[in-house]
Scaffold this motif. Sequence first.
Motif, short mmCIF file in Angstrom:
data_model
loop_
_atom_site.label_atom_id
_atom_site.label_comp_id
_atom_site.label_asym_id
_atom_site.label_seq_id
_atom_site.Cartn_x
_atom_site.Cartn_y
_atom_site.Cartn_z
N CYS A 63 -40.30 45.64 41.20
CA CYS A 63 -41.08 44.54 41.59
C CYS A 63 -40.53 44.11 43.04
CB CYS A 63 -40.72 43.55 40.64
SG CYS A 63 -38.94 42.93 40.47
N LEU A 64 -41.59 42.98 43.65
CA LEU A 64 -41.37 42.80 45.00
C LEU A 64 -41.05 41.27 44.86
CD1 LEU A 64 -44.75 44.58 46.13
CD2 LEU A 64 -42.29 45.11 46.74
N THR A 65 -39.95 40.91 45.50
CA THR A 65 -39.71 39.60 45.38
C THR A 65 -40.29 38.54 46.39
OG1 THR A 65 -37.82 40.16 47.16
CG2 THR A 65 -37.17 40.18 44.97
N PRO A 66 -40.71 37.51 45.87
CA PRO A 66 -41.24 36.60 47.07
C PRO A 66 -40.03 35.88 47.91
CG PRO A 66 -41.73 36.07 44.75
CD PRO A 66 -40.93 37.14 44.78
N VAL A 67 -40.45 35.10 48.85
CA VAL A 67 -39.62 34.66 49.72
C VAL A 67 -38.59 35.33 50.69
CG1 VAL A 67 -37.55 33.13 49.87
CG2 VAL A 67 -39.32 32.64 48.10
N LYS A 68 -37.96 36.51 50.02
CA LYS A 68 -37.13 37.38 50.65
C LYS A 68 -38.03 38.80 50.60
CE LYS A 68 -33.63 37.04 51.84
NZ LYS A 68 -33.23 36.24 53.34
N GLU A 69 -37.72 39.43 51.74
CA GLU A 69 -38.37 40.75 51.67
C GLU A 69 -37.54 42.06 50.97
OE1 GLU A 69 -41.13 41.04 52.95
OE2 GLU A 69 -41.58 39.71 54.41
N PHE A 70 -37.30 41.97 49.74
CA PHE A 70 -36.68 42.75 49.07
C PHE A 70 -37.33 43.48 47.88
CE2 PHE A 70 -32.85 39.91 49.31
CZ PHE A 70 -32.66 40.10 50.59
N VAL A 71 -37.06 44.53 47.41
CA VAL A 71 -37.61 45.27 46.42
C VAL A 71 -36.56 45.56 44.97
CG1 VAL A 71 -38.90 47.27 45.60
CG2 VAL A 71 -39.34 46.61 47.86
N ILE A 72 -36.87 45.20 44.04
CA ILE A 72 -35.83 45.31 42.93
C ILE A 72 -36.27 46.48 41.98
CG2 ILE A 72 -34.72 44.16 40.94
CD1 ILE A 72 -35.44 41.46 41.72
N LEU A 73 -35.41 47.57 41.67
CA LEU A 73 -35.74 48.79 41.04
C LEU A 73 -34.99 48.67 39.72
CD1 LEU A 73 -37.24 49.78 43.63
CD2 LEU A 73 -36.12 51.83 43.29
#
Lengths: 53, 344
Positions: B240-250
């Motif tokens: 999924c793609l995090t709002p606010v921060k430019e991260f991806v959680i796997l």
Amino acid sequence: ADAMEADAELRELILKRKKLLTEWYTWRSSVIAKLKELNLTEQQHETREEVIE
Amino acid sequence: MMRPLMLKGHDRALTQVKFNREGDLLFSVSKGKEASIWYSSNGERLGTFIGHNGTIWSIDIDPETVFAVTGSADFTAKLWRVETGECVHTWTLESPVKRVEFSPDGNQVLIITDQVMGQTGKIKIFDIDHTKNAQSNAPWLEIVNQDGPASRYTVAGWSYGGFYILAAHADGKVSKYDAKTGELLGSVKKQELLLTDLQFSPDRTYFVVSSKDKSACLYDVDNLDLLKRYTADVPMNSACLTPVKEFVILGGGQDAREVTTTSLSEGKFEARFYHRIFEEEIGRVKGHFGPLNYVAVHPKGTCYASGSEDGFVRLHHFHKSYFDFLYDVEKTAQATQQFEIEAK
């Protein structure tokens, strides 16, 4: 600037990241401009307005 | 880094967890027959949806949190009134339902039927009438898999404006369809094995696809360009793609049957955080003792939830340090931007 001179490898990496960052935000602005034309930016505004304490 | 809440209520492996649009509620489904609704603030269970007769593979909530839809191995999809927990409509399909998702306006729902028992896999779109309970049993549109069982649909979702449907296949292929006509507009294959999840950016202009090939790929909706690739060392079940921060959680992990041959600690049942733009892993969150089957992030980016094969949902609220984290080049870019704004 100090870090840039300290190490050639690190310099490479910093330049690469800078490039990636510029590419990404250039692309994002074009996408957001397109969404604005389509009147589809409302949801994004909601997300951006939220302040995290 | 974070304060996790353990949501105990399912006694079987979780299959999907999902926040509503406001993010105050978290919905979860499992290989058990009940769906659960939780308060995301404190992890307290608000209620359950009871009525399915098999594994519930998927759940979604409409933008107003009036209706929820579930899809099950019992060959049905069900529509629920969230406030009362009452099942108001049942669609009976010809095979197990693998994925359900409301269109961005909530006026349609897509249902993926599995390609098993001689049935061809399909994406069926049904209209949702919010003024009544009973819904039409005739699909408004059917998109049929043309490429045999190896390329069956696994997951799908709606792009910005509900214009396109993006579908992931079992052979690593991603396809884009016109959501009004069902016309195939393009396909790409950049991953090798079964695609397990497809989640969009908050504005639905790009999306991330996880795969059993130990990777997750980021594509843009308009051109299906491969934007980024995140590489892991175990099969991935969700991203999924995090709002606010430019991260991806796997989320993922070795399958249970493989883990029994090694030690439990080698299963690598961690949520992995990657920097979305630089493709680098920046952190992991431990806690589950089985593979993560699904990760979902709060629509405002304040917390994330993971549902695992171990039967638990873990809800992690992000600490300030999470929001403060920036690469040096990001800090510089922000400072420059601020300077330019002030100069104007």
